[in-house]
Design a protein around this motif. Structure first.
Motif, short mmCIF file in Angstrom:
data_model
loop_
_atom_site.label_atom_id
_atom_site.label_comp_id
_atom_site.label_asym_id
_atom_site.label_seq_id
_atom_site.Cartn_x
_atom_site.Cartn_y
_atom_site.Cartn_z
N MET A 44 0.98 -1.24 -0.03
CA MET A 44 -0.14 0.14 -0.16
C MET A 44 0.81 1.25 0.07
N LEU A 45 2.10 1.37 -0.87
CA LEU A 45 2.84 2.44 -0.73
C LEU A 45 2.28 3.36 -1.58
N ALA A 46 1.43 3.34 -2.19
CA ALA A 46 0.91 4.52 -3.18
C ALA A 46 0.31 5.55 -2.23
N ALA A 47 -0.02 5.22 -1.01
CA ALA A 47 -0.69 6.22 -0.17
C ALA A 47 0.57 7.19 0.30
N PHE A 48 1.76 6.96 0.35
CA PHE A 48 2.86 7.69 0.73
C PHE A 48 3.45 8.44 -0.29
N PRO A 49 4.12 9.71 -0.18
CA PRO A 49 4.77 10.40 -1.12
C PRO A 49 5.86 9.43 -2.04
N PRO A 50 6.10 9.84 -3.12
CA PRO A 50 6.75 8.87 -3.92
C PRO A 50 8.41 8.75 -3.36
N GLY A 51 8.87 7.70 -3.22
CA GLY A 51 10.17 7.55 -2.75
C GLY A 51 10.36 7.51 -1.22
N LEU A 52 9.26 7.51 -0.63
CA LEU A 52 9.13 7.28 0.96
C LEU A 52 8.55 6.00 1.48
N MET A 53 9.13 5.38 2.30
CA MET A 53 8.37 4.23 2.99
C MET A 53 7.65 4.79 4.16
N PRO A 54 6.63 3.97 4.62
CA PRO A 54 5.81 4.55 5.65
C PRO A 54 6.41 5.03 6.71
N GLU A 55 7.69 4.34 7.30
CA GLU A 55 8.13 4.82 8.55
C GLU A 55 9.08 6.14 8.52
N GLN A 56 9.06 6.49 7.24
CA GLN A 56 9.58 7.77 6.82
C GLN A 56 8.67 9.01 6.94
N THR A 57 7.44 8.70 6.67
CA THR A 57 6.47 9.99 6.71
C THR A 57 6.62 10.78 8.00
N GLU A 58 7.02 10.46 9.11
CA GLU A 58 6.96 11.24 10.30
C GLU A 58 7.62 12.63 9.88
N SER A 59 8.64 12.44 9.22
CA SER A 59 9.54 13.88 8.82
C SER A 59 9.11 14.51 8.03
N VAL A 60 8.05 14.28 7.43
CA VAL A 60 7.45 15.40 6.23
C VAL A 60 6.13 15.80 6.90
N ARG A 61 5.65 15.43 8.12
CA ARG A 61 4.35 15.92 8.53
C ARG A 61 4.64 17.21 9.27
N ARG A 62 3.77 18.04 9.36
CA ARG A 62 3.70 19.36 9.75
C ARG A 62 4.20 19.06 11.53
N PRO A 63 4.97 19.85 12.05
CA PRO A 63 5.37 19.63 13.43
C PRO A 63 4.08 20.08 14.42
N ALA A 64 3.97 19.09 15.36
CA ALA A 64 2.89 19.53 16.24
C ALA A 64 1.41 19.46 15.77
N ALA A 65 1.19 18.96 14.63
CA ALA A 65 -0.10 18.98 14.07
C ALA A 65 -1.12 18.18 14.46
N PRO A 66 -2.07 18.54 15.20
CA PRO A 66 -3.15 17.73 15.78
C PRO A 66 -3.77 16.63 14.72
N VAL A 67 -3.53 17.02 13.43
CA VAL A 67 -4.19 16.15 12.57
C VAL A 67 -3.23 15.81 11.57
N ASN A 68 -2.82 14.68 11.03
CA ASN A 68 -1.79 14.36 10.10
C ASN A 68 -2.14 14.70 8.63
N PHE A 69 -1.10 15.25 7.97
CA PHE A 69 -1.10 15.66 6.59
C PHE A 69 0.01 14.85 5.91
N ILE A 70 -0.49 14.33 4.70
CA ILE A 70 0.87 13.61 4.04
C ILE A 70 1.28 14.55 2.55
N VAL A 71 2.45 15.03 2.69
CA VAL A 71 2.86 15.69 1.91
C VAL A 71 2.40 15.23 0.34
N GLY A 72 1.91 16.03 -0.42
CA GLY A 72 1.58 15.69 -1.82
C GLY A 72 -0.25 15.27 -1.69
#
Length: 400
Positions: free
Chosen positions: A1-29
């Protein structure tokens, strides 16, 4: 299910591209990453305590003209009782040329206060055990008798006639949010049912099914009513036929997610409770487990609130708005002319149990006054500093 993540990123790497301290997560892209202009209101859970606290906030929002400007009202639990009543009567509100409804008290405040003068949780438990039907059915029947009178989600205003009212519950089967609204009801893992004719009383009963006593609320749905969607992994029976719901606050006690992901300006009214200390916690497995789960729940709620406030402060976040809570110290807003709300008095109101239990009229008025006053302070500090101070509480004789 990698299509849900930004190209080139594995699921465990998405934390670094989410807005800091956001109460609701957004995935870049993600196309939903940037919210659109507009104002949304979130009404938290908390039984009659939160319901009445929110009524006070609605009174002040109406006076300032902000109520009329809302694009969405997202609610859970006790907040959903107030929100659904407002939604049902929205077409009947008499708006003047400044955007203020002259009959809000008559159409919304007074009927909800009448409900707060009755105990429905204990009665529903007893009748749910001793007579046919579930406890959730009895709560829904009480809501319908006192507030909704057979109305359904289709009696809420359309998006062109008022804000979209989103009543949130938690799907116990999927572990995701189940949202009720006029255009559709949905769980992103199960799918979407367009134009649901679900009674408002059932939607609110599901949203306010406090565990473990009033939970679960069972919702019968037809599989054929769902829009076929191959991206929904749980779109099959029993997920699409026998839906098991509990309090929306289990997933999101602020009702924040459906507002934060859509609109730039978010107003959050929080009448939620706080975990009390327990000097001698029970040692048997059932009660000890319940206590531990409450500790976890309290920590999650506290974390989301901190992240929300941090996001408002963060200059890199795309949102603005404000938060006010039943446990807020009104002095923290730094206004020299806030309505008089001594902290010892407001904290006593915040200790009101999370119940659907009768509250006396004067106590109801104190809760509404407190919601009114702290909403006023939050709006004047963080939303529009041109708002004039109100001359007094809506119920001056009661104070807080």
């Amino acid at each position: 299910m990698l299509a849900a993540f930004p190209p080139g990123l594995m699921p465990e790497q998405t934390e670094s591209v989410r807005r800091p301290a956001a109460p609701v997560n957004f995935i870049v892209g993600d196309s939903s990453e940037i919210p659109e202009p507009g104002m949304a209101l979130c009404l938290s859970g908390g039984g009659y305590r939160a319901m009445l606290f929110h009524l006070g906030a609605l009174l002040r929002l109406n006076e300032t003209g902000f109520l009329r400007k809302l694009k969405r009202i997202s609610s859970v639990s006790g907040g959903s009782i107030a929100a659904a009543t407002l939604g049902l009567h929205w077409p009947k509100l008499g708006w003047d040329n400044t955007g203020v409804a002259s009959n809000l008290k008559e159409k919304v405040i007074d009927p909800v206060c009448a409900l707060a003068g009755k105990t429905i949780d204990a009665e529903s438990v007893i009748t749910g055990i001793l007579t046919p039907g579930t406890i959730g059915d009895k709560v829904a029947a009480a809501y319908d008798e006192h507030l909704f009178h057979g109305a359904t989600l289709q009696d809420l205003p359309s998006d062109t006639d008022g804000p979209r009212f989103v009543i949130n519950a938690t799907n116990v089967q999927s572990g995701a949010l189940w949202r009720f609204s006029k255009p559709y009801m949905a769980d992103y893992l199960v799918g979407r049912v367009p134009n649901p004719a679900v009674p408002l009383a059932i939607a609110v009963a599901a949203s306010s099914a406090f565990p473990p006593i009033l939970s679960p609320m069972n919702l019968k749905v037809r599989h054929a009513d769902f829009i076929p969607d191959a991206t929904c992994p749980l779109q099959h029976a029993p997920f699409t036929t026998d839906v098991v719901l509990t309090d929306g606050g289990v997933y999101d006690n602020l009702g924040l997610e459906t507002a934060w992901k859509r609109y730039q300006t978010v107003l959050v009214s929080d009448g939620g409770g706080k975990l009390d200390s327990e000097p001698e916690p029970k040692g048997d497995w059932a009660r000890h487990s319940y206590r531990v789960l409450n500790v976890i729940d309290n920590q999650v709620r506290s974390l989301r609130k901190r992240q929300l406030i941090d996001a408002f402060i963060n200059p890199n976040d795309d949102h603005d708005g404000t938060y006010w809570g039943i446990r807020t110290n009104i002095g923290d807003y730094g206004l020299t002319d806030a309505l008089p709300c001594p902290t010892n008095r407001t904290m006593a109101l915040a200790q009101t149990p999370t119940r659907l239990k009768k509250l006396e009229p004067e106590f109801q008025q104190r809760l509404m006054n407190w919601g009114y006053a702290v909403c006023d302070a939050a709006l004047r500090k963080h939303v529009d500093q041109q708002i004039k101070r109100p001359p007094d509480f809506p119920y001056p004789a009661a104070g807080v």
